[in-house]
Motif scaffolding. Structure first.
Motif, PDB file in Angstrom:
ATOM      1  N   ARG A  89      16.763  -1.489  -9.111  1.00 21.22           N
ATOM      2  CA  ARG A  89      16.087  -0.243  -8.768  1.00 21.22           C
ATOM      3  C   ARG A  89      14.778  -0.449  -8.005  1.00 21.22           C
ATOM      4  N   ALA A 147      12.744   2.571  -3.544  1.00 23.26           N
ATOM      5  CA  ALA A 147      11.684   3.429  -4.070  1.00 23.26           C
ATOM      6  C   ALA A 147      11.346   3.018  -5.497  1.00 23.26           C
ATOM      7  N   SER A 149      11.351   3.904  -8.612  1.00 20.26           N
ATOM      8  CA  SER A 149      11.912   4.936  -9.474  1.00 20.26           C
ATOM      9  C   SER A 149      11.333   4.841 -10.878  1.00 20.26           C
ATOM     10  N   LEU A 150      11.290   5.979 -11.552  1.00 16.02           N
ATOM     11  CA  LEU A 150      10.794   6.012 -12.920  1.00 16.02           C
ATOM     12  C   LEU A 150      11.675   5.171 -13.834  1.00 16.02           C
ATOM     13  N   SER A 151      12.988   5.265 -13.654  1.00 22.74           N
ATOM     14  CA  SER A 151      13.900   4.491 -14.505  1.00 22.74           C
ATOM     15  C   SER A 151      13.694   2.992 -14.298  1.00 22.74           C
TER      16      SER A 151
END
Length: 292
Positions: A89, A147, A149-151
């Motif tokens: 991610r 990007a 990402s929050l995850s």
């Protein structure tokens, strides 16, 4: 002399892990995080077993071995799976930077569970480390990178927490029982890999056959290189380090891994932003305040 051995082992492990992270990232699109984690365990565990037979001592079931196995479940089954998820991610640079969270987390656990109180200087080091991480992860990702990402950040933070937990548990065993570092590395990786095999096998039908097909469809050399350097050698060197120096200093030196990515990325003509370099140096400075 033992302190020098421990420090050199940790730095060498950090450099191996930096190279392995780039290689794992190349193979990451072909496997899920759990599959990738299992593949590395299946290949690296027999290597560690053979070296353990040659260099280690006779392993016997004890409370320490059980704790080592549990640390392997936490640090490898859960922690490495979280790291591979973050790697997919966030990319190798930001995924490794989140590992800077591990030293302050280790310090907090030492304070909470081992009654090792944090001094003002150590607390300052933890704050500086976290500030460096936040400085980097709040930057807008370049166009050629995933990007933030929050995850991905949650997985990366989870990986750091599991890494710190497993390291502290392994240290407590190596300081109280006469176990060879290679034996400890084998127990941790074997326990983590066995549980992974069960989880992957129960996740879907013909899971193992699917992994074998995927493995055959790619060039295996980068993945094998990552496993040899980033798992077989790095885990062994990590155990050598914590057998000779305290886990705080070991984690400090292991956390230099992202800095090894800077010259590697420059050689590959990949762009690293000044903000990322500054954030990495801030975090490394915080780790130095925390443990050195």
């Amino acid at each position: 002399m033992s302190e020098m051995i421990g420090q050199f082992a940790a730095l060498l492990a950090a450099s191996f892990w930096a190279v392995a992270t780039l290689l794992y990232h190349r193979a990451g699109s072909h496997f899920s995080p759990l599959q990738m984690n299992l593949v590395k365990g299946v290949i690296a565990t027999p290597l560690l077993f053979l070296v353990s037979l040659l260099l280690g001592t006779s392993l016997q079931l004890s409370a320490g071995v059980v704790i080592l196995a549990l640390s392997g479940v936490i640090g490898i089954t859960i922690g490495d799976s979280c790291h591979f998820a973050a790697l997919r991610r966030l990319g190798p640079w930001h995924a490794m930077l989140l590992e800077y969270l591990a030293p302050p987390l280790a310090a907090f656990m030492a304070w909470a569970f081992l009654s090792d109180r944090l001094s003002i200087i150590e607390s300052t080091g933890a704050v500086v480390t976290l500030s460096g991480v936040l400085f980097v992860v709040t930057e807008k990702a370049p166009d050629n990178q995933p990007a933030l990402s929050l995850s991905g950040m949650l997985f990366g933070s989870g990986a750091a927490l599991c890494q710190a937990t497993g390291l502290v548990m392994a240290f407590s065993v190596l300081q109280t029982e006469s176990l060879h570092a290679i034996d400890a590395a084998f127990v941790r990786l074997a326990a983590g890999s066995v549980l992974l095999a069960v989880i992957v096998g129960l996740s879907k039908r013909n899971a193992y056959a699917a992994i074998i097909r995927q493995f055959k469809s790619i060039n295996p050399l980068p993945l094998l290189g990552a496993i040899v350097f980033g798992t077989f050698l790095a885990i062994w060197l990590q155990q050598v380090s914590i057998a000779n120096i305290n886990p705080g200093l070991t984690q400090t030196l292991l956390s230099t891994a992202p800095l090894f990515l800077i010259p590697i990325s420059l050689l590959k003509k990949q762009k690293i932003t000044p903000r990322s370099v500054i954030g990495a140096c801030i975090s490394l400075g915080g780790i130095g305040i925390l443990f050195l």
